[in-house]
Design an enzyme around this catalytic site. Sequence first.
Site, PDB file in Angstrom:
ATOM      1  N   ARG A 195       0.836  -1.219   0.000  1.00  0.00           N
ATOM      2  CA  ARG A 195       0.000   0.000   0.000  1.00  0.00           C
ATOM      3  C   ARG A 195       0.869   1.267   0.000  1.00  0.00           C
ATOM      4  O   ARG A 195       0.516   2.285   0.596  1.00  0.00           O
ATOM      5  CB  ARG A 195      -0.956   0.031   1.221  1.00  0.00           C
ATOM      6  CG  ARG A 195      -1.918  -1.149   1.296  1.00  0.00           C
ATOM      7  CD  ARG A 195      -2.933  -1.132   0.172  1.00  0.00           C
ATOM      8  NE  ARG A 195      -3.965  -2.158   0.328  1.00  0.00           N
ATOM      9  CZ  ARG A 195      -3.894  -3.389  -0.170  1.00  0.00           C
ATOM     10  NH1 ARG A 195      -2.831  -3.770  -0.878  1.00  0.00           N
ATOM     11  NH2 ARG A 195      -4.881  -4.240   0.000  1.00  0.00           N
ATOM     12  N   SER A 231     -10.929  -1.636   2.810  1.00  0.00           N
ATOM     13  CA  SER A 231     -10.254  -1.718   4.123  1.00  0.00           C
ATOM     14  C   SER A 231      -9.978  -0.312   4.613  1.00  0.00           C
ATOM     15  O   SER A 231      -9.354   0.481   3.904  1.00  0.00           O
ATOM     16  CB  SER A 231      -8.922  -2.451   4.002  1.00  0.00           C
ATOM     17  OG  SER A 231      -9.094  -3.747   3.508  1.00  0.00           O
ATOM     18  N   GLU A 254      -5.594   3.310   5.850  1.00  0.00           N
ATOM     19  CA  GLU A 254      -5.268   3.258   4.417  1.00  0.00           C
ATOM     20  C   GLU A 254      -5.987   4.386   3.688  1.00  0.00           C
ATOM     21  O   GLU A 254      -5.468   4.971   2.731  1.00  0.00           O
ATOM     22  CB  GLU A 254      -5.728   1.895   3.879  1.00  0.00           C
ATOM     23  CG  GLU A 254      -5.543   1.731   2.395  1.00  0.00           C
ATOM     24  CD  GLU A 254      -6.112   0.411   1.878  1.00  0.00           C
ATOM     25  OE1 GLU A 254      -5.742  -0.661   2.391  1.00  0.00           O
ATOM     26  OE2 GLU A 254      -6.910   0.466   0.923  1.00  0.00           O
TER      27      GLU A 254
HETATM   28  P1  FAD Z   1      -9.259   8.208  -5.185  1.00  0.00           P
HETATM   29  O1  FAD Z   1      -9.903   7.861  -3.889  1.00  0.00           O
HETATM   30  O2  FAD Z   1      -9.991   9.078  -6.115  1.00  0.00           O
HETATM   31  O3  FAD Z   1      -7.839   8.879  -4.876  1.00  0.00           O
HETATM   32  C1  FAD Z   1      -6.951   8.298  -3.923  1.00  0.00           C
HETATM   33  C2  FAD Z   1      -5.764   9.244  -3.724  1.00  0.00           C
HETATM   34  O4  FAD Z   1      -5.002   9.384  -4.926  1.00  0.00           O
HETATM   35  C3  FAD Z   1      -6.160  10.664  -3.341  1.00  0.00           C
HETATM   36  O5  FAD Z   1      -5.158  11.126  -2.465  1.00  0.00           O
HETATM   37  C4  FAD Z   1      -6.103  11.430  -4.669  1.00  0.00           C
HETATM   38  O6  FAD Z   1      -5.839  12.815  -4.488  1.00  0.00           O
HETATM   39  C5  FAD Z   1      -4.949  10.747  -5.369  1.00  0.00           C
HETATM   40  N1  FAD Z   1      -5.104  10.703  -6.829  1.00  0.00           N
HETATM   41  C6  FAD Z   1      -6.170  10.231  -7.509  1.00  0.00           C
HETATM   42  N2  FAD Z   1      -5.936  10.251  -8.836  1.00  0.00           N
HETATM   43  C7  FAD Z   1      -4.674  10.740  -8.990  1.00  0.00           C
HETATM   44  C8  FAD Z   1      -3.836  10.974 -10.133  1.00  0.00           C
HETATM   45  N3  FAD Z   1      -4.251  10.715 -11.376  1.00  0.00           N
HETATM   46  N4  FAD Z   1      -2.602  11.467  -9.918  1.00  0.00           N
HETATM   47  C9  FAD Z   1      -2.165  11.720  -8.662  1.00  0.00           C
HETATM   48  N5  FAD Z   1      -2.905  11.506  -7.552  1.00  0.00           N
HETATM   49  C10 FAD Z   1      -4.148  11.027  -7.720  1.00  0.00           C
HETATM   50  N6  FAD Z   1      -7.597  -1.302  -2.522  1.00  0.00           N
HETATM   51  C11 FAD Z   1      -6.712  -2.323  -2.658  1.00  0.00           C
HETATM   52  O7  FAD Z   1      -5.491  -2.085  -2.749  1.00  0.00           O
HETATM   53  N7  FAD Z   1      -7.124  -3.621  -2.679  1.00  0.00           N
HETATM   54  C12 FAD Z   1      -8.419  -3.969  -2.587  1.00  0.00           C
HETATM   55  O8  FAD Z   1      -8.755  -5.145  -2.612  1.00  0.00           O
HETATM   56  C13 FAD Z   1      -9.381  -2.919  -2.458  1.00  0.00           C
HETATM   57  N8  FAD Z   1     -10.697  -3.208  -2.350  1.00  0.00           N
HETATM   58  C14 FAD Z   1     -11.605  -2.188  -2.225  1.00  0.00           C
HETATM   59  C15 FAD Z   1     -12.967  -2.527  -2.136  1.00  0.00           C
HETATM   60  C16 FAD Z   1     -13.915  -1.531  -2.033  1.00  0.00           C
HETATM   61  C17 FAD Z   1     -15.371  -1.921  -1.925  1.00  0.00           C
HETATM   62  C18 FAD Z   1     -13.525  -0.164  -2.028  1.00  0.00           C
HETATM   63  C19 FAD Z   1     -14.553   0.915  -1.954  1.00  0.00           C
HETATM   64  C20 FAD Z   1     -12.170   0.178  -2.102  1.00  0.00           C
HETATM   65  C21 FAD Z   1     -11.201  -0.847  -2.191  1.00  0.00           C
HETATM   66  N9  FAD Z   1      -9.829  -0.554  -2.276  1.00  0.00           N
HETATM   67  C22 FAD Z   1      -8.915  -1.576  -2.434  1.00  0.00           C
HETATM   68  C23 FAD Z   1      -9.365   0.852  -2.230  1.00  0.00           C
HETATM   69  C24 FAD Z   1      -9.484   1.583  -3.608  1.00  0.00           C
HETATM   70  O9  FAD Z   1     -10.254   0.833  -4.495  1.00  0.00           O
HETATM   71  C25 FAD Z   1      -8.100   1.839  -4.221  1.00  0.00           C
HETATM   72  O10 FAD Z   1      -7.297   2.589  -3.352  1.00  0.00           O
HETATM   73  C26 FAD Z   1      -8.212   2.558  -5.576  1.00  0.00           C
HETATM   74  O11 FAD Z   1      -6.982   2.541  -6.245  1.00  0.00           O
HETATM   75  C27 FAD Z   1      -8.696   3.995  -5.406  1.00  0.00           C
HETATM   76  O12 FAD Z   1      -8.911   4.567  -6.693  1.00  0.00           O
HETATM   77  P2  FAD Z   1      -9.705   5.920  -6.856  1.00  0.00           P
HETATM   78  O13 FAD Z   1      -9.587   6.346  -8.273  1.00  0.00           O
HETATM   79  O14 FAD Z   1     -11.056   5.803  -6.328  1.00  0.00           O
HETATM   80  O15 FAD Z   1      -8.794   6.866  -5.921  1.00  0.00           O
HETATM   81  N1  EPU Z   2     -10.878 -11.774   9.421  1.00  0.00           N
HETATM   82  C1  EPU Z   2     -11.681 -12.005  10.507  1.00  0.00           C
HETATM   83  N2  EPU Z   2     -12.759 -11.188  10.683  1.00  0.00           N
HETATM   84  C2  EPU Z   2     -13.049 -10.175   9.858  1.00  0.00           C
HETATM   85  C3  EPU Z   2     -12.216  -9.919   8.735  1.00  0.00           C
HETATM   86  C4  EPU Z   2     -11.131 -10.753   8.549  1.00  0.00           C
HETATM   87  O1  EPU Z   2     -11.424 -12.923  11.304  1.00  0.00           O
HETATM   88  O2  EPU Z   2     -14.033  -9.482  10.098  1.00  0.00           O
HETATM   89  C5  EPU Z   2      -9.735 -12.682   9.182  1.00  0.00           C
HETATM   90  C6  EPU Z   2     -10.042 -13.625   7.997  1.00  0.00           C
HETATM   91  O3  EPU Z   2     -10.737 -14.761   8.429  1.00  0.00           O
HETATM   92  C7  EPU Z   2      -8.644 -13.955   7.513  1.00  0.00           C
HETATM   93  C8  EPU Z   2      -7.871 -12.663   7.769  1.00  0.00           C
HETATM   94  O4  EPU Z   2      -8.599 -11.937   8.762  1.00  0.00           O
HETATM   95  O5  EPU Z   2      -8.062 -14.958   8.302  1.00  0.00           O
HETATM   96  C9  EPU Z   2      -7.663 -11.809   6.504  1.00  0.00           C
HETATM   97  O6  EPU Z   2      -8.946 -11.463   5.960  1.00  0.00           O
HETATM   98  P1  EPU Z   2      -9.175 -11.243   4.369  1.00  0.00           P
HETATM   99  O7  EPU Z   2      -8.629 -12.400   3.605  1.00  0.00           O
HETATM  100  O8  EPU Z   2     -10.602 -10.888   4.173  1.00  0.00           O
HETATM  101  O9  EPU Z   2      -8.249 -10.039   3.974  1.00  0.00           O
HETATM  102  P2  EPU Z   2      -7.836  -8.693   4.724  1.00  0.00           P
HETATM  103  O10 EPU Z   2      -6.462  -8.852   5.260  1.00  0.00           O
HETATM  104  O11 EPU Z   2      -8.895  -8.259   5.678  1.00  0.00           O
HETATM  105  C10 EPU Z   2      -6.685  -7.675   2.619  1.00  0.00           C
HETATM  106  C11 EPU Z   2      -6.662  -6.337   1.933  1.00  0.00           C
HETATM  107  C12 EPU Z   2      -7.856  -6.214   1.019  1.00  0.00           C
HETATM  108  C13 EPU Z   2      -7.806  -7.329  -0.027  1.00  0.00           C
HETATM  109  C14 EPU Z   2      -7.824  -8.676   0.705  1.00  0.00           C
HETATM  110  C15 EPU Z   2      -7.668  -9.850  -0.231  1.00  0.00           C
HETATM  111  C16 EPU Z   2      -5.493  -4.785   3.370  1.00  0.00           C
HETATM  112  C17 EPU Z   2      -5.595  -3.636   4.308  1.00  0.00           C
HETATM  113  N3  EPU Z   2      -6.644  -5.265   2.902  1.00  0.00           N
HETATM  114  O12 EPU Z   2      -7.821  -7.679   3.483  1.00  0.00           O
HETATM  115  O13 EPU Z   2      -7.770  -4.952   0.351  1.00  0.00           O
HETATM  116  O14 EPU Z   2      -8.888  -7.244  -0.912  1.00  0.00           O
HETATM  117  O15 EPU Z   2      -6.730  -8.724   1.672  1.00  0.00           O
HETATM  118  O16 EPU Z   2      -6.341  -9.969  -0.630  1.00  0.00           O
HETATM  119  O17 EPU Z   2      -4.384  -5.219   3.060  1.00  0.00           O
HETATM  120  C18 EPU Z   2      -8.354  -2.659   0.546  1.00  0.00           C
HETATM  121  O18 EPU Z   2      -7.138  -2.424   0.590  1.00  0.00           O
HETATM  122  O19 EPU Z   2      -9.217  -1.745   0.558  1.00  0.00           O
HETATM  123  C19 EPU Z   2      -8.806  -4.051   0.483  1.00  0.00           C
HETATM  124  C20 EPU Z   2     -10.083  -4.407   0.498  1.00  0.00           C
END
Ligand code: FAD
Ligand code: EPU
Length: 349
Positions: free
Chosen positions: A163, A233, A328
Amino acid sequence: MQILLNKTLKPYNSFSVNESADLIIQADSIQDLIDIWSDKKYTDMTKLPLGRGSNTLFCNHFNGVVVLNRLFGKSVTETDTDYLLKISSGEDWPALVEWCVDNGFAGIENLAMIPGCAGSAPIQNIGAYGLELKDICESVEYLDLETLQIKTLKNSECLFGYRESIFKHELKDRCIITAITLRLNKQWQPVLAYGPLSDLRNSKTTPKNVFDKICEIRSKKLPDPNVIGNAGSFFKNPVISEEHYLALCETYPNLPAYDVTEGKKIAAGWLIDNAGLKGFKINGAQVHQEQALVLINTGTATSEDILELANYVKNIVLDMYDIELEHEVRFYLNGEESFLSELFDERTH
Ligand code: FAD
Ligand code: EPU
């Protein structure tokens, strides 16, 4: 370029908080970005690039210009071994992943359903299910806001980490990402190390099978931001020392942890869940019932409710496990980036 008449940020942040900005401008091209950043009218105003707002919490009115990134376009070239996909930064990431799977560009499918723009993906080096953007990113193109020239960083120069990247540090507020280039190997190597993907470990598995499985897992655990406001997250998974981990295991033998170079990475979702906080609410903000690492807007949450809840969760985790969670989600207060530790009095422990 389009100057939006309505100044509410509600449709532009996945938490759906009802904050506003002095000005919202949609940028459709690199020239638009150059024009906005060189226009004297905006010289004294803070300018914030925004993708889909899926990792952003506006803590109050944004006193400045929010610039929506709507730079579209993609092109594909190839070498003997790889496909190189150049993607404009405003392209929708989840739609891009689906398009790749449908068009035979494999190796990106583990990153399905991550909301946001392609150009935001390198900023926190998005990752899920054993794959991070850094594993498929060839280079990142950006507009240098000092010189208004386009520059390119190759993968190793982006300083990707968990991240993390150069875009959250040295280049923060100094660049707008305009495109990314992905390198996808023609010889597909599925990434199936993540436990729930183990059913797919056989020679018949296709990229579409992996894509479908990931979509199924994500749909069960993560709320759809189009229905329930959230930013994925809320906190990062913390890394603690081996000694701290072993001490915690005496009380919590089931604590999920993964080896990393600096010690152990702990599942923050488990820490919050084990503290009994699933479903815990402060006004309209709630710890998600299916995934405790996700904070949601049940419909009426203000940014203050979300911040209060985040601070409460952070303090409980600190008290119970002596672990300080780092968020995050990116916070903006009075037009500047802010952090929980600044918003609430830092507690001594
Ligand atoms: P924004 O929220 O619009 O911007 C984020 C930051 O970047 C802000 O500081 C903004 O000013 C800056 N920024 C945006 N665009 C630019 C640009 N072109 N140049 C310079 N700076 C810029 N993240 C994960 O890593 N893994 C996951 O599994 C994951 N799952 C998610 C699930 C859900 C349901 C949600 C809602 C979010 C999840 N995220 C996850 C977080 C999110 O999807 C990512 O961080 C994504 O890359 C954000 O993109 P955005 O365009 O919405 O960024
Ligand atoms: N867990 C619990 N209870 C909960 C949630 C999780 O016990 O309420 C336990 C799960 O059972 C598992 C462990 O925690 O043993 C990890 O959970 P999970 O696999 O759901 O992943 P996570 O660590 O919670 C991370 C990323 C996610 C990404 C998933 C899958 C971060 C901060 N988050 O979540 O990214 O999608 O792994 O790889 O690293 C995001 O960054 O926004 C995001 C959604």
